[in-house]
Design an enzyme around this catalytic site. Structure first.
Site, PDB file in Angstrom:
ATOM      1  N   SER A 196       0.816  -1.211   0.000  1.00  0.00           N
ATOM      2  CA  SER A 196       0.000   0.000   0.000  1.00  0.00           C
ATOM      3  C   SER A 196       0.857   1.272   0.000  1.00  0.00           C
ATOM      4  O   SER A 196       1.549   1.568  -0.968  1.00  0.00           O
ATOM      5  CB  SER A 196      -0.945  -0.045   1.196  1.00  0.00           C
ATOM      6  OG  SER A 196      -1.913   0.982   1.130  1.00  0.00           O
TER       7      SER A 196
ATOM      8  N   ASP B 162      10.096   5.587 -10.236  1.00  0.00           N
ATOM      9  CA  ASP B 162       9.710   6.209 -11.499  1.00  0.00           C
ATOM     10  C   ASP B 162      10.396   7.560 -11.715  1.00  0.00           C
ATOM     11  O   ASP B 162      10.684   7.943 -12.847  1.00  0.00           O
ATOM     12  CB  ASP B 162       8.192   6.405 -11.550  1.00  0.00           C
ATOM     13  CG  ASP B 162       7.459   5.103 -11.844  1.00  0.00           C
ATOM     14  OD1 ASP B 162       8.126   4.058 -11.950  1.00  0.00           O
ATOM     15  OD2 ASP B 162       6.218   5.135 -11.972  1.00  0.00           O
TER      16      ASP B 162
ATOM     17  N   LYS C 258      -0.642  -4.332  -2.983  1.00  0.00           N
ATOM     18  CA  LYS C 258      -1.931  -3.839  -2.502  1.00  0.00           C
ATOM     19  C   LYS C 258      -2.079  -2.391  -2.978  1.00  0.00           C
ATOM     20  O   LYS C 258      -1.634  -1.451  -2.342  1.00  0.00           O
ATOM     21  CB  LYS C 258      -1.982  -3.935  -0.969  1.00  0.00           C
ATOM     22  CG  LYS C 258      -3.380  -3.792  -0.366  1.00  0.00           C
ATOM     23  CD  LYS C 258      -3.716  -2.366  -0.071  1.00  0.00           C
ATOM     24  CE  LYS C 258      -5.067  -2.235   0.614  1.00  0.00           C
ATOM     25  NZ  LYS C 258      -5.445  -0.823   0.840  1.00  0.00           N
TER      26      LYS C 258
END
Length: 440
Positions: free
Chosen positions: A300, A311, A325
């Protein structure tokens, strides 16, 4: 004598009167959405009403209407996904306590995989972690209660209790042939979500065990403390076995290392489910070389941070693939201290990758292990191993303690080695200023 189908008029009338306040409450709580093309499915409602009536009339024990409707709500949510659930007053209070960082229990985050109650992660320095529970352990029984068929909330309620009482869990661990029984004594769980220390001169370690309301502030304090003596030359951000938590805390942590760009965005059916979070220009540590450690217990909010830093090419993600998740749950109060936890959106990394059921794949895969020194020809003798050797500057004990820790935690040792290598490369790539003769 077989039972005949009961007339539906009375059940429907009773059910209709019971559902009116529920529908009214939901209409006030939820944002407006486009009206469905069709009306309510009458046939399915009639079937539900008939089941409701037959339970009321024929079940071995009398059950009141409120209990039946509450159980129907639980069942309706449990069939959606593992994270949508109905929270009664006690469960809602427990959720708020865990978000704030204090609750009574054993200190464990659980989820469901293939219908089986599974450990996502034990929280640092809690009875569960000290008892040796690990991510991916399957929980077969809690005391004398089999976990098959239990909802997540029911399992959590069984594990929480008065401090000092003992909980017995039967778990099955991957690679083992038989279940094992573990006894854990409940405590008041006060989780400090952030801790920090120096691994070596110039190199810091920042551990986040879960994302709570004050985690972002604590990270800033930790970074300031680490840089007090000298500027940081590298930092290990440890998100292993971090089950997630508050979304805004994850955004704040990522923002501490990013000075611009997207951190995470969400997409869902409701208009307010589409959100975008970007980094601000004021950043605590925008240039410190960074290695982020993740594993199968990172979930999460931990995956949001790791995905954003990956990224944005801000750091190297190392370890093993994360939990996956990537769904967003909204807490919708229903009155009387009860609430609905409903999945309303999915998380996406800045590059548009969905975290859900896929997780974050590390840039450098390093499995957890322990470094062992082989006996025989592989054994080396150093000055420090000789009896009666001279010590230097009183640093021997600290160095030995650090060496033992890095030997026990192979991933952490490799993260530190990578940071040192990155600094060597950076120094080699730095421009060289030629010396000049002084002018006459």
């Amino acid at each position: 004598m077989p039972l005949r189908p009961a007339g539906l008029t009375a059940p429907l009338r009773r059910l209709s009167s019971a559902l009116v306040p529920v529908v009214a409450l939901l209409s006030l709580s939820l944002p407006a959405v486009a009206a469905p093309e069709d009306d309510l499915p009458v046939a399915e409602i009639q079937s539900f009403a008939e089941v409701f009536e037959r339970i009321k009339r024929a079940y071995v024990e009398e059950v009141d209407d409120a209990t039946l409707l509450r159980n129907a709500t639980r069942g309706m949510l449990s069939e959606l996904d593992p994270h949508s659930t109905y929270l009664d007053a006690e469960a809602y209070q427990s959720l708020r306590e865990s978000t704030e960082g204090e609750f009574g229990g054993v200190g464990i985050e659980v989820g469901k995989r293939d219908g089986q109650l599974t450990v996502i992660t034990p929280i640092d320095d809690t009875p569960a972690s000290r008892a040796g529970l690990q991510a991916q352990d399957m929980i077969l029984r809690i005391d004398d209660t089999p976990t098959e068929g239990l909802s997540l909330q029911e399992a959590v309620e069984l594990m929480r209790g008065e401090p000092g009482t003992t909980l017995r869990m039967t778990i099955m661990r991957q690679g083992e042939d038989a279940p094992r029984s573990v006894e854990i004594e409940r405590e008041i769980i006060r989780t400090q979500s952030v801790r920090h220390e120096r691994l070596a001169p110039g190199y810091g370690y920042l551990r986040i065990s879960q994302f709570q309301s004050r985690t972002g502030e604590q990270v800033l304090e930790a970074l300031e403390a680490l840089a007090e003596d000298a500027p940081l030359e590298g930092l290990v951000l440890d998100l292993r076995n971090n089950p997630g938590g508050v979304l805004q805390a994850a955004v704040d942590v990522a923002d501490a290392f990013l000075d611009s760009g997207l951190i995470v965005y969400t997409e869902g059916r409701l208009a307010d489910s589409a959100m975008r979070f970007s980094a601000g220009s004021q950043t605590a540590a925008p240039t410190v070389p960074l290695v982020v450690l993740i594993n199968g217990g990172s979930a999460s909010a931990a995956e949001i941070v790791a995905g954003a830093l990956q990224d944005q090419r801000r750091g190297v993600v190392m370890g093993t693939e994360s939990f996956g998740k990537g769904s967003v749950q909204q807490i919708m109060p229903l009155g009387d201290g009860e609430a609905l936890k409903l999945t309303t959106a999915l998380y996406f990394t800045p590059d548009g990758r969905s975290i859900q059921a896929q997780g974050i794949v590390p840039d450098v895969e390093v499995v957890r292990g322990r470094l062992e020194i082989a006996e025989g020809n592989g054994m080396r003798v150093r000055e420090a191993d000789l009896e009666g050797h001279l010590t230097g500057n009183g640093e021997g004990d600290a160095r030995d303690e650090l060496s033992a820790r890095l030997r026990d935690d192979y991933q952490l040792g490799e993260a530190l080695n990578l940071l040192k290598a990155l600094n060597v490369l950076r120094q080699r790539d730095a421009p060289v200023t030629e010396a000049r003769e002084p002018a006459e």
